[in-house]
Enzyme design. Structure first.
Site, PDB file in Angstrom:
ATOM      1  N   ILE A 104      -0.841  -7.872   1.682  1.00 38.64           N
ATOM      2  CA  ILE A 104       0.604  -7.825   1.370  1.00 38.64           C
ATOM      3  C   ILE A 104       1.505  -8.219   2.592  1.00 38.64           C
ATOM      4  CG2 ILE A 104       0.584  -5.384   2.132  1.00 38.64           C
ATOM      5  CD1 ILE A 104       2.756  -7.224  -0.647  1.00 38.64           C
ATOM      6  N   GLU A 162       1.177  -0.244  -4.677  1.00 41.67           N
ATOM      7  CA  GLU A 162       0.588   1.272  -4.139  1.00 41.67           C
ATOM      8  C   GLU A 162      -0.717   0.744  -3.562  1.00 41.67           C
ATOM      9  OE1 GLU A 162      -2.578   1.314  -5.929  1.00 41.67           O
ATOM     10  OE2 GLU A 162      -1.654  -0.709  -6.801  1.00 41.67           O
ATOM     11  N   GLY A 304      -3.817  -4.697  -5.928  1.00 44.11           N
ATOM     12  CA  GLY A 304      -2.592  -3.876  -5.728  1.00 44.11           C
ATOM     13  C   GLY A 304      -1.725  -4.091  -4.641  1.00 44.11           C
ATOM     14  N   GLU A 305      -1.441  -3.006  -3.888  1.00 45.53           N
ATOM     15  CA  GLU A 305      -0.660  -3.368  -2.477  1.00 45.53           C
ATOM     16  C   GLU A 305       0.540  -3.796  -2.617  1.00 45.53           C
ATOM     17  OE1 GLU A 305      -2.648  -5.622   0.392  1.00 45.53           O
ATOM     18  OE2 GLU A 305      -4.630  -4.568   0.368  1.00 45.53           O
ATOM     19  N   GLY A 306       1.076  -3.913  -4.124  1.00 44.18           N
ATOM     20  CA  GLY A 306       2.667  -4.839  -4.322  1.00 44.18           C
ATOM     21  C   GLY A 306       2.191  -6.520  -4.253  1.00 44.18           C
TER      22      GLY A 306
END
Lengths: 339, 339
Positions: A104, A162, A304-306
């Site tokens: 990210i 997240e 994930g992680e945005g």
């Protein structure tokens, strides 16, 4: 926040009274779009995105302060061996975010996006959803309120992501509780659950939803019983963005489960949201369809992680730039159609 | 270029002797990817893109000087009323590019991409393909050579786009000549051809391919008889990029038809190319499938100008950044799988 009544009361009231789109800004954006130096409709989804920005920001489409907010939480359900990574990885990855070493971070650098990480009591995992509620109502409401603060610093495009070892198990439980079907159809490999680990993950989701089955008519009860801190915080952030006229891009399977809670409480609750990317997690496309959305990207990611939302933000920035920066037929002296 | 023999001889030789991928750079990229702080494969197509950059640049994946090259041409076939816009719009849009007023300018600004516009003898449209060759062999070869110069200034990611009133008619004729079927299945609305205009477009493609039918076994003959200057230049640019180890992103329906000429001449000719975006033009997905490719984006655009390739370049830049900038499990102190 209210100091009387039950902790969820304020959120229930908020969810009943969500602001709608800005019709005037939308009309203005459509009028400008018709004058730009391109055939009508030739920018496809970029034009729809510009209209969506106008409708939900209440002004001419612009993305000047995009922000990725990543919420991290830990989950009691990991004690059932539902994932191949230890829960300590959540904290380690938060430190990796802070040091600039995660995916990210690189995507935010590439697309010039702000990044804020919110770690939520990582030393205190939520309750084991197979035999207790993840959170008390007070704790859940406080975490939602914390999530609402994510937009406090000011942004005009919020990307929601997240991190949390075990949280695809949580997302599967929420989807199973909201939509039914079977536990197996909502459970996927997540960070890499296979074989016996995957079977334990399915069993945990099955057991959890059975344990809480008499309390699943209320979306906020699903959130506190089957959710997690990062899920509650994401739901709060999405709500706060709506009230503050900030368009939102939602990331993957887990972030979508937080959004789904709001949609179940009010069918219009996600009208200010795009889904950035459809994950490789098998249940994600199905959960996106339940929200009536079409994801912007399909790149087979499942991190994930945005990351999916942040990549999509690059497209949304371009859409705003085309709308605001292109010349009109008149100003550029370009001829229109001859028919 | 050769001063003896036929003008196409050098290109035929080049197409027979294309360099292959760099196995060493590819192995190095795979080894690094396995160490990055993410579950194996969790970045999906971003990882494939990083490997592709390594294989075709011959070094560690990086995008430091991305360039969008837009080639503009005019077409004799427009006299048959195949498009609702007058041919003068090609020159007007070139001026709009120069003034920074077009969609491609905004996308290049958003994603920090260089932009070069090459206008190709706009006052001298190519021959009317329904009754003559678009170009002589000498003119076609010279235009391919001109296109090869597009990469001369140095870039490490080349996005290929075009502008030319009438050129979706040209692209349809090339695809029909290469792949057969019916003229109607390769003809779409382009910038907005409908009703009688669309029928004239189909008829022009049908007539053109029938007129040249005895000369369509050779891809370079298809290019010079049914093509156009921007098509020939794009083919040259894609070839030059291969030789100079520059990965390429191809834009929409028209740019893909230029690439298809090369693929027909050598099945490996496009291994260094991605298709950036599948256009709303009905024949595009089918032509992409003929090339054995999967487009990176699907945003319903149909503008050309390199817009789809430039948006995809934002994804490719992020892929390179993730590969080169992420921490490893060891360097970040993140735990691996416990199984």
């Amino acid at each position: 926040m209210s100091v009387t009544g039950l902790p969820f009361d304020d959120f229930r009231a908020l969810l009943r009274e969500l602001p709608g789109p800005d019709a005037q800004a939308l009309v203005a954006a459509r009028e400008r779009d018709a004058q730009l130096t391109k055939p009508a409709g030739a920018l496809g989804r970029l034009e729809e995105i510009a209209f969506w920005l106008a409708a939900w920001s209440g002004r001419s489409p612009a993305v000047n302060r995009p922000l990725v907010a990543v919420f991290a939480g830990n989950h009691g359900v990991t004690k059932h061996g539902v994932t191949p990574f230890p829960p300590s990885v959540t904290q380690q990855m938060v430190e990796n975010f802070a040091a600039g070493g995660a995916a990210i971070n690189q995507i935010c650098l590439t697309h010039d996006l702000g990044l804020k990480i919110f770690d939520l009591a990582l030393d205190y995992p939520t309750g084991d959803i197979t035999c207790e509620a993840a959170l008390s109502e007070r704790d859940c409401a406080a975490t939602m309120a914390f999530g609402m603060e994510a937009v406090a610093g000011g942004t005009d495009l919020l990307c929601i992501g997240e991190m949390g070892i075990g949280n695809t198990t949580i997302a599967a439980a929420i989807n199973y509780a909201l939509y039914g079907g079977s536990a197996a159809e909502w459970v996927g490999p997540g960070t890499g659950s296979e074989g016996e680990v995957l079977q334990r993950k399915i069993a945990a989701v099955e057991t959890a939803v059975r344990f809480h089955k008499d309390h699943l008519d209320d979306p906020l009860e699903i959130l506190r019983r089957l959710g997690g801190r990062e899920i509650a915080a994401m739901a709060g952030a999405i709500l706060a963005a709506r009230v503050q006229k900030i368009p939102v891009i939602i990331d993957g399977y887990v972030a979508t489960s937080a959004a789904a809670i709001l949609k179940a409480a009010n069918p219009a609750a996600l009208d200010h949201c795009l889904i950035g990317h459809v994950s490789a997690e098998p249940g994600h496309l199905k959960s996106i369809e339940r929200l009536g959305k079409t994801p912007l990207l399909a790149l087979g990611m499942r991190l994930g992680e945005g990351t999916g939302a942040a990549l999509a933000a690059g497209i949304v920035k371009a859409a705003a730039a085309c709308h605001s920066g292109m010349a009109t037929f008149a100003s550029a002296g370009v001829s229109g159609r001859t028919d």
